[in-house]
Write a protein that holds these residues in place. Structure first.
Motif, PDB file in Angstrom:
ATOM      1  N   SER A 133     -42.038  55.602  10.985  1.00 21.01           N
ATOM      2  CA  SER A 133     -43.243  54.766  11.101  1.00 21.01           C
ATOM      3  C   SER A 133     -43.868  54.769  12.482  1.00 21.01           C
ATOM      4  CB  SER A 133     -42.935  53.306  10.714  1.00 21.01           C
ATOM      5  OG  SER A 133     -42.288  53.251   9.483  1.00 21.01           O
ATOM      6  N   GLY A 134     -43.591  55.787  13.290  1.00 22.31           N
ATOM      7  CA  GLY A 134     -44.161  55.801  14.643  1.00 22.31           C
ATOM      8  C   GLY A 134     -43.585  54.675  15.497  1.00 22.31           C
ATOM      9  N   ALA A 135     -42.329  54.286  15.194  1.00 19.90           N
ATOM     10  CA  ALA A 135     -41.721  53.148  15.905  1.00 19.90           C
ATOM     11  C   ALA A 135     -41.514  53.465  17.385  1.00 19.90           C
ATOM     12  CB  ALA A 135     -40.370  52.814  15.274  1.00 19.90           C
ATOM     13  N   ALA A 136     -41.702  52.436  18.218  1.00 18.80           N
ATOM     14  CA  ALA A 136     -41.438  52.563  19.658  1.00 18.80           C
ATOM     15  C   ALA A 136     -40.026  52.054  19.922  1.00 18.80           C
ATOM     16  CB  ALA A 136     -42.462  51.761  20.449  1.00 18.80           C
ATOM     17  N   LEU A 137     -39.170  52.894  20.487  1.00 17.02           N
ATOM     18  CA  LEU A 137     -37.808  52.456  20.819  1.00 17.02           C
ATOM     19  C   LEU A 137     -37.861  51.665  22.117  1.00 17.02           C
ATOM     20  CD1 LEU A 137     -35.698  55.732  20.255  1.00 17.02           C
ATOM     21  CD2 LEU A 137     -36.511  54.099  18.577  1.00 17.02           C
ATOM     22  N   PRO A 138     -37.354  50.426  22.101  1.00 14.86           N
ATOM     23  CA  PRO A 138     -37.487  49.580  23.296  1.00 14.86           C
ATOM     24  C   PRO A 138     -36.651  50.056  24.489  1.00 14.86           C
ATOM     25  CG  PRO A 138     -36.331  48.427  21.520  1.00 14.86           C
ATOM     26  CD  PRO A 138     -36.715  49.769  20.974  1.00 14.86           C
ATOM     27  N   VAL A 139     -37.051  49.568  25.660  1.00 13.80           N
ATOM     28  CA  VAL A 139     -36.405  49.936  26.916  1.00 13.80           C
ATOM     29  C   VAL A 139     -34.896  49.661  26.865  1.00 13.80           C
ATOM     30  CG1 VAL A 139     -36.270  49.311  29.368  1.00 13.80           C
ATOM     31  CG2 VAL A 139     -38.500  49.587  28.280  1.00 13.80           C
ATOM     32  N   ASN A 254     -53.252  47.184   7.117  1.00 19.65           N
ATOM     33  CA  ASN A 254     -53.573  45.894   6.484  1.00 19.65           C
ATOM     34  C   ASN A 254     -54.506  46.093   5.297  1.00 19.65           C
ATOM     35  OD1 ASN A 254     -52.036  44.629   8.393  1.00 19.65           O
ATOM     36  ND2 ASN A 254     -53.760  44.087   9.719  1.00 19.65           N
ATOM     37  N   GLY A 255     -55.444  47.025   5.447  1.00 16.85           N
ATOM     38  CA  GLY A 255     -56.390  47.301   4.353  1.00 16.85           C
ATOM     39  C   GLY A 255     -55.695  47.955   3.170  1.00 16.85           C
ATOM     40  N   ILE A 256     -54.821  48.901   3.450  1.00 12.49           N
ATOM     41  CA  ILE A 256     -54.111  49.602   2.365  1.00 12.49           C
ATOM     42  C   ILE A 256     -53.252  48.604   1.578  1.00 12.49           C
ATOM     43  CG2 ILE A 256     -52.307  51.322   1.862  1.00 12.49           C
ATOM     44  CD1 ILE A 256     -53.443  53.016   4.167  1.00 12.49           C
ATOM     45  N   ALA A 257     -52.708  47.621   2.306  1.00 15.34           N
ATOM     46  CA  ALA A 257     -51.867  46.612   1.637  1.00 15.34           C
ATOM     47  C   ALA A 257     -52.646  45.847   0.564  1.00 15.34           C
ATOM     48  CB  ALA A 257     -51.312  45.650   2.685  1.00 15.34           C
ATOM     49  N   CYS A 258     -53.973  45.840   0.659  1.00 17.54           N
ATOM     50  CA  CYS A 258     -54.793  45.101  -0.311  1.00 17.54           C
ATOM     51  C   CYS A 258     -55.261  45.990  -1.461  1.00 17.54           C
ATOM     52  CB  CYS A 258     -56.028  44.511   0.377  1.00 17.54           C
ATOM     53  SG  CYS A 258     -55.621  43.431   1.734  1.00 17.54           S
ATOM     54  N   ILE A 259     -54.899  47.274  -1.451  1.00 15.64           N
ATOM     55  CA  ILE A 259     -55.378  48.176  -2.507  1.00 15.64           C
ATOM     56  C   ILE A 259     -54.306  48.309  -3.586  1.00 15.64           C
ATOM     57  CG2 ILE A 259     -56.140  50.530  -3.044  1.00 15.64           C
ATOM     58  CD1 ILE A 259     -57.262  50.705  -0.187  1.00 15.64           C
ATOM     59  N   LEU A 260     -54.689  47.941  -4.798  1.00 12.63           N
ATOM     60  CA  LEU A 260     -53.759  47.994  -5.925  1.00 12.63           C
ATOM     61  C   LEU A 260     -53.325  49.435  -6.182  1.00 12.63           C
ATOM     62  CD1 LEU A 260     -53.174  45.348  -7.418  1.00 12.63           C
ATOM     63  CD2 LEU A 260     -54.512  46.256  -9.357  1.00 12.63           C
ATOM     64  N   SER A 263     -48.756  51.261  -1.664  1.00 10.91           N
ATOM     65  CA  SER A 263     -47.820  50.360  -0.998  1.00 10.91           C
ATOM     66  C   SER A 263     -47.616  50.807   0.452  1.00 10.91           C
ATOM     67  CB  SER A 263     -46.523  50.337  -1.800  1.00 10.91           C
ATOM     68  OG  SER A 263     -45.441  50.677  -1.018  1.00 10.91           O
ATOM     69  N   VAL A 264     -47.525  49.827   1.339  1.00 15.27           N
ATOM     70  CA  VAL A 264     -47.416  50.099   2.772  1.00 15.27           C
ATOM     71  C   VAL A 264     -46.670  48.931   3.405  1.00 15.27           C
ATOM     72  CG1 VAL A 264     -49.618  48.952   3.340  1.00 15.27           C
ATOM     73  CG2 VAL A 264     -48.796  50.781   4.810  1.00 15.27           C
ATOM     74  N   GLU A 265     -46.043  49.174   4.565  1.00 15.57           N
ATOM     75  CA  GLU A 265     -45.386  48.058   5.275  1.00 15.57           C
ATOM     76  C   GLU A 265     -46.120  47.854   6.605  1.00 15.57           C
ATOM     77  OE1 GLU A 265     -40.764  48.008   4.566  1.00 15.57           O
ATOM     78  OE2 GLU A 265     -41.403  50.058   4.937  1.00 15.57           O
ATOM     79  N   PRO A 266     -47.184  47.047   6.611  1.00 11.87           N
ATOM     80  CA  PRO A 266     -47.984  46.907   7.842  1.00 11.87           C
ATOM     81  C   PRO A 266     -47.161  46.424   9.020  1.00 11.87           C
ATOM     82  CG  PRO A 266     -49.047  45.788   6.002  1.00 11.87           C
ATOM     83  CD  PRO A 266     -47.694  46.204   5.521  1.00 11.87           C
ATOM     84  N   ILE A 273     -49.424  55.608  13.716  1.00 11.74           N
ATOM     85  CA  ILE A 273     -49.013  56.314  12.500  1.00 11.74           C
ATOM     86  C   ILE A 273     -48.837  55.312  11.365  1.00 11.74           C
ATOM     87  CG2 ILE A 273     -47.181  57.721  11.472  1.00 11.74           C
ATOM     88  CD1 ILE A 273     -46.653  58.952  14.188  1.00 11.74           C
ATOM     89  N   VAL A 274     -49.423  55.649  10.210  1.00 12.22           N
ATOM     90  CA  VAL A 274     -49.290  54.773   9.034  1.00 12.22           C
ATOM     91  C   VAL A 274     -48.751  55.602   7.872  1.00 12.22           C
ATOM     92  CG1 VAL A 274     -50.523  53.277   7.388  1.00 12.22           C
ATOM     93  CG2 VAL A 274     -51.301  53.424   9.783  1.00 12.22           C
ATOM     94  N   TYR A 275     -47.591  55.227   7.381  1.00 12.35           N
ATOM     95  CA  TYR A 275     -47.071  55.856   6.157  1.00 12.35           C
ATOM     96  C   TYR A 275     -47.399  54.942   4.989  1.00 12.35           C
ATOM     97  CZ  TYR A 275     -44.378  59.223   8.831  1.00 12.35           C
ATOM     98  OH  TYR A 275     -44.015  60.238   9.664  1.00 12.35           O
TER      99      TYR A 275
END
Ligand code: PLP
Length: 333
Positions: A133-139, A254-260, A263-266, A273-275
């Motif tokens: 998910s394009g996650a940022a690994l913290p310091v 957030n928009g994709i989450a509203c489309i029937l 499925s997405v995890e905002p 990056i958005v999967y």
């Protein structure tokens, strides 16, 4: 796509033969990059893939082992370069959804001194983590891995293809992440918008040795100031605007989450990056890609129901809304 300022910088670049160390623009980029990352030296390479490979070849000898994530770009998408060209053994650890490998699993993977085993030499991290998910690994995590590596006399390489996205998302200086790695690759050609090129950074001795390995791979480039010029503009002008890509990615999720039917995890979207997935069986993934393509919107299909969308320079909030409308229409059909 390169910015107009990059195109201008390319056409005005002072050039020389970099294989003889005579290209002033490349030298300037390398100096800037090393300073930005807080390292002694840097070297321009063709791509992120070449950057990671050159670093791994420089850290490891044949039959040595690299510990890396099972969803890392280096393991999944770099054509097995370390084993194909270096005789180096990849040892994968599960990447958690947030891109981390569990410290105890890294430690458990380190080989003991036994004639049957390859020798563990290197730990590779990826920040941001593309497939997670394009996650940022913290310091703190970077620090913990570096400490573990030091305790076991191992090196750390950071695939920081998108390290500036990580730094912006975490609101830290990029040096605060890079300082926990012995070598770093970062890409000029991703969120920073340059047309081509990546840079590796490390100690003077490391980069001197890496220069030989780049040459082995055919990566010595003559008047590469043409490439470096756009890279300089990228570092000077394109880092701070990355925050806009992150907010556009959030808007998209957030928009994709509203489309029937989608499925997405905002809450997982921290960077650009958005999967997302199709959950309705009515429409095939290929169909969605092709219909969006007809409207000039490019997304990547990954498997039968999964997509990756990336926000970047040249895409604004209106483009996101246009995309959401298009996706909504396609899913209603
Ligand atoms: C995390 C990561 N590392 C390395 C690379 C390789 O970069 P390149 O495509 O320039 O070889 C990519 C490309 O997408 C990436 O996402």
């Amino acid at each position: 796509m390169p910015t107009p300022a990059m195109r201008e910088a390319i056409s005005n670049a002072k050039l020389g033969d970099d294989v003889f160390g005579e290209d002033p623009t490349t030298k300037r980029l390398e100096k800037m990059a090393a300073e930005r990352m807080g390292k002694e030296a840097a070297m321009l390479v063709v791509s992120g893939t070449m950057g990671n490979l050159v670093c791994i070849l420089t850290h490891c000898k044949r039959a040595e082992e690299v510990i890396l994530g099972d969803r890392s770009h280096t393991f999944l998408y770099e054509a097995g370069g370390m084993s194909a060209l270096g005789g180096i053994h990849p040892h994968t650890i599960v990447n958690q959804p947030d891109g981390k490998m569990r410290l105890e699993e890294i430690e458990g993977a380190i080989r003991s001194d036994n004639v049957h085993f390859p020798r563990t030499r290197l730990i590779c991290l990826e920040n941001t983590h593309n497939r997670c998910s394009g996650a940022a690994l913290p310091v703190e995590y970077m620090k913990a891995v570096a400490e573990l590596a030091t305790n076991h006399d191992l090196m750390v390489h950071l695939d920081g293809a998108r390290i500036f996205n990580a730094a912006v998302a975490l609101k830290v200086d990029v040096k605060e992440l890079a300082c926990y790695a012995d070598s770093v690759t970062f890409c000029l050609s991703k969120g920073l918008s340059a047309p081509v090129g990546s840079v590796i950074c490390g100690s003077k001795e490391f980069i001197a040795e890496a220069r030989r390995n780049r040459k082995v791979l055919g990566g010595g480039m003559r008047q590469c100031g043409i490439i470096a010029a756009a890279g300089i503009t990228a570092l000077e002008e394109m880092v701070d605007r990355i925050a806009e890509d992150h907010s556009n990615a959030q808007r998209l999720a957030n928009g994709i989450a509203c489309i029937l039917g989608l499925s997405v995890e905002p809450e997982r979207v921290q960077t650009n990056i958005v999967y997302f997935d199709i959950v309705s069986r009515q429409i095939k993934a290929e169909e969605i890609v092709s219909q969006l393509g007809n409207k000039g919107i490019k997304i990547l299909r990954l498997g039968p129901s999964r997509f990756r969308a990336v926000t970047h320079y040249g895409i604004n909030a209106e483009d996101i809304d246009f995309t959401l409308t298009a996706l909504g229409e396609i899913m209603e059909l």
